[in-house]
Structures are given as structure tokens and as C-alpha cells.
Design a protein around this motif. Structure first.
Motif, PDB file in Angstrom:
ATOM      1  N   THR A  59      38.690  39.041  20.311  1.00  0.00           N
ATOM      2  CA  THR A  59      37.969  40.039  19.393  1.00  0.00           C
ATOM      3  C   THR A  59      38.505  41.244  18.965  1.00  0.00           C
ATOM      4  O   THR A  59      37.966  42.049  18.077  1.00  0.00           O
ATOM      5  CB  THR A  59      36.494  40.364  20.139  1.00  0.00           C
ATOM      6  N   ALA A  60      39.648  41.454  19.382  1.00  0.00           N
ATOM      7  CA  ALA A  60      40.422  42.859  18.883  1.00  0.00           C
ATOM      8  C   ALA A  60      40.577  42.494  17.485  1.00  0.00           C
ATOM      9  O   ALA A  60      40.613  43.742  16.818  1.00  0.00           O
ATOM     10  CB  ALA A  60      41.836  42.677  19.862  1.00  0.00           C
ATOM     11  N   GLY A  61      40.905  41.501  17.022  1.00  0.00           N
ATOM     12  CA  GLY A  61      41.237  41.366  15.472  1.00  0.00           C
ATOM     13  C   GLY A  61      39.955  41.636  14.603  1.00  0.00           C
ATOM     14  O   GLY A  61      40.101  42.386  13.582  1.00  0.00           O
ATOM     15  N   GLN A  62      39.016  41.253  14.999  1.00  0.00           N
ATOM     16  CA  GLN A  62      37.519  41.605  14.428  1.00  0.00           C
ATOM     17  C   GLN A  62      37.377  42.943  14.407  1.00  0.00           C
ATOM     18  O   GLN A  62      36.696  43.571  13.321  1.00  0.00           O
ATOM     19  CB  GLN A  62      36.399  40.832  14.732  1.00  0.00           C
ATOM     20  N   LEU A  63      37.539  43.739  15.411  1.00  0.00           N
ATOM     21  CA  LEU A  63      37.397  45.111  15.873  1.00  0.00           C
ATOM     22  C   LEU A  63      38.276  45.700  14.704  1.00  0.00           C
ATOM     23  O   LEU A  63      37.849  46.738  13.981  1.00  0.00           O
ATOM     24  CB  LEU A  63      37.702  45.463  16.961  1.00  0.00           C
ATOM     25  N   VAL A  64      39.721  45.569  14.647  1.00  0.00           N
ATOM     26  CA  VAL A  64      40.289  46.233  13.900  1.00  0.00           C
ATOM     27  C   VAL A  64      40.223  46.149  12.256  1.00  0.00           C
ATOM     28  O   VAL A  64      40.104  46.922  11.630  1.00  0.00           O
ATOM     29  CB  VAL A  64      42.071  45.968  14.034  1.00  0.00           C
ATOM     30  N   LYS A  65      39.885  44.924  11.940  1.00  0.00           N
ATOM     31  CA  LYS A  65      39.508  44.685  10.693  1.00  0.00           C
ATOM     32  C   LYS A  65      38.310  45.244  10.403  1.00  0.00           C
ATOM     33  O   LYS A  65      38.202  45.824   9.178  1.00  0.00           O
ATOM     34  CB  LYS A  65      39.378  42.900  10.501  1.00  0.00           C
ATOM     35  N   SER A  66      37.239  45.241  11.254  1.00  0.00           N
ATOM     36  CA  SER A  66      36.202  46.325  10.841  1.00  0.00           C
ATOM     37  C   SER A  66      35.969  47.754  10.841  1.00  0.00           C
ATOM     38  O   SER A  66      35.618  48.182   9.924  1.00  0.00           O
ATOM     39  CB  SER A  66      35.003  45.677  11.880  1.00  0.00           C
ATOM     40  N   VAL A  67      37.078  48.184  11.693  1.00  0.00           N
ATOM     41  CA  VAL A  67      37.217  49.629  11.646  1.00  0.00           C
ATOM     42  C   VAL A  67      37.838  49.758  10.324  1.00  0.00           C
ATOM     43  O   VAL A  67      37.739  50.967   9.657  1.00  0.00           O
ATOM     44  CB  VAL A  67      38.126  49.950  12.640  1.00  0.00           C
ATOM     45  N   PHE A  68      39.090  49.402   9.797  1.00  0.00           N
ATOM     46  CA  PHE A  68      39.806  49.342   8.559  1.00  0.00           C
ATOM     47  C   PHE A  68      38.818  49.187   7.567  1.00  0.00           C
ATOM     48  O   PHE A  68      38.873  49.815   6.296  1.00  0.00           O
ATOM     49  CB  PHE A  68      41.111  48.966   8.757  1.00  0.00           C
ATOM     50  N   GLY A  69      37.963  48.003   7.342  1.00  0.00           N
ATOM     51  CA  GLY A  69      37.034  47.920   6.461  1.00  0.00           C
ATOM     52  C   GLY A  69      36.160  49.244   6.185  1.00  0.00           C
ATOM     53  O   GLY A  69      35.735  49.432   5.116  1.00  0.00           O
ATOM     54  N   TRP A  70      35.672  49.626   7.305  1.00  0.00           N
ATOM     55  CA  TRP A  70      34.800  50.682   7.249  1.00  0.00           C
ATOM     56  C   TRP A  70      35.378  51.994   6.648  1.00  0.00           C
ATOM     57  O   TRP A  70      34.974  52.938   5.918  1.00  0.00           O
ATOM     58  CB  TRP A  70      34.330  51.022   8.830  1.00  0.00           C
ATOM     59  N   LEU A  94      45.437  54.605  19.866  1.00  0.00           N
ATOM     60  CA  LEU A  94      46.056  54.257  18.555  1.00  0.00           C
ATOM     61  C   LEU A  94      45.213  54.926  17.313  1.00  0.00           C
ATOM     62  O   LEU A  94      44.091  55.030  17.264  1.00  0.00           O
ATOM     63  CB  LEU A  94      45.906  52.716  18.544  1.00  0.00           C
ATOM     64  N   LYS A  95      45.945  55.473  16.440  1.00  0.00           N
ATOM     65  CA  LYS A  95      45.449  56.123  15.199  1.00  0.00           C
ATOM     66  C   LYS A  95      44.976  55.287  13.951  1.00  0.00           C
ATOM     67  O   LYS A  95      46.336  54.429  13.923  1.00  0.00           O
ATOM     68  CB  LYS A  95      46.285  57.223  14.765  1.00  0.00           C
ATOM     69  N   CYS A  96      44.000  54.977  13.632  1.00  0.00           N
ATOM     70  CA  CYS A  96      43.587  54.228  12.493  1.00  0.00           C
ATOM     71  C   CYS A  96      43.421  55.023  11.277  1.00  0.00           C
ATOM     72  O   CYS A  96      42.714  55.977  11.221  1.00  0.00           O
ATOM     73  CB  CYS A  96      42.652  53.375  12.824  1.00  0.00           C
ATOM     74  N   GLY A  97      44.443  55.241  10.248  1.00  0.00           N
ATOM     75  CA  GLY A  97      44.255  55.921   9.147  1.00  0.00           C
ATOM     76  C   GLY A  97      44.095  55.060   7.615  1.00  0.00           C
ATOM     77  O   GLY A  97      43.194  54.677   7.519  1.00  0.00           O
ATOM     78  N   SER A  98      45.364  54.845   7.426  1.00  0.00           N
ATOM     79  CA  SER A  98      45.441  54.037   5.975  1.00  0.00           C
ATOM     80  C   SER A  98      45.375  52.682   6.449  1.00  0.00           C
ATOM     81  O   SER A  98      45.809  52.089   7.409  1.00  0.00           O
ATOM     82  CB  SER A  98      46.740  54.538   5.452  1.00  0.00           C
ATOM     83  N   ALA A  99      45.441  51.773   5.262  1.00  0.00           N
ATOM     84  CA  ALA A  99      45.074  50.249   5.503  1.00  0.00           C
ATOM     85  C   ALA A  99      46.678  49.776   5.931  1.00  0.00           C
ATOM     86  O   ALA A  99      46.388  48.442   6.810  1.00  0.00           O
ATOM     87  CB  ALA A  99      44.714  49.375   4.116  1.00  0.00           C
ATOM     88  N   ALA A 100      47.621  50.422   5.795  1.00  0.00           N
ATOM     89  CA  ALA A 100      48.922  49.877   6.113  1.00  0.00           C
ATOM     90  C   ALA A 100      49.048  50.202   7.755  1.00  0.00           C
ATOM     91  O   ALA A 100      49.943  49.296   8.195  1.00  0.00           O
ATOM     92  CB  ALA A 100      49.937  50.932   5.352  1.00  0.00           C
TER      93      ALA A 100
END
Length: 117
Positions: A59-70, A94-100
């Protein structure tokens, strides 16, 4: 299957919005909760501190996809920090900022969860 938890920190209003967004994801439903920081002296109640997600490497992939989608839907895009803890109790931020950042964050999170097996 590797398991762990992620605490996502940020502004209280943003965290409530993110929690609603994540709860709409079928794969994450029932895994998302809000956590308050401990009540300090002089405070009347808890203050929202993080969104906590219990996950597996699947489910990690869904979480990351969802966070970046948000993040991509936000008018004022901001960054959030994922603080992950694996089954062994080790932690990583882990810092989530840009889609990259998405593929790097996902790879790092999956590898980290696998290390906790």
C-alpha cells in the motif's frame, strides 16, 4: 509482508484535508487516523500533530501516489514530511514537495519497509 506506519506532519488545516483525501482511497480506507500531540500545560485540549497511516509495502505506492496527487491539487502547494517507522522500530523522514520527488520517495519508502522484515 513488510509493515510500518507513516506520520505525516504539517499545518492542522492541511492535515485534515489530507486525511479526508487519503480516506477516500480504497486501499487506504481504515488505515488513516489523526494524532494529537500531547496536551501541554495551560492547553484545554489536544492539537492535531499528524496524519498516521498504517501500511504495507503493497500500500506504500498508493499512499505516495495519493499524497502527491493531493499536493498537486493544492492552490498553494506546500511540502509535507513523511515520518515512517518500520516493523523493527527504525525511523526515516522523507520530504514530499514537487511531483519529481514521487518516484524517489516511493523507492525509499518501499526499501525502508522491506528492511524492517
Amino acid at each position: 509482508m513488510p509493515t510500518g506506519s507513516v506520520a505525516i506532519t504539517g499545518d492542522e488545516q492541511e492535515l485534515r484535508s489530507l486525511a479526508r483525501w487519503l480516506r477516500d482511497e480504497d486501499d487506504l480506507r481504515g488505515r488513516v487516523s489523526l494524532a494529537d500531540r500531547p496536551i501541554a500545560a495551560g492547553e484545554m485540549g489536544g492539537v492535531l500533530d499528524s496524519v498516521v497511516v498504517v501500511l504495507t509495502s503493497a500500500t506504500a505506492g498508493q499512499l505516495v501516489k495519493s499524497v502527491f496527487g493531493w499536493l498537486g491539487q493544492r492552490r498553494h502547494a506546500s511540502a509535507v514530511v513523511l515520518k515512517a517507522r518500520n516493523a523493527r522500530g527504525a525511523e526515516i523522514e522523507l520530504k514530499c514537495g514537487s511531483a519529481a520527488d514521487a518516484s524517489v520517495v516511493l523507492g525509499d519508502l518501499r526499501a525502508f519497509l522491506s528492511d524492517g522484515e
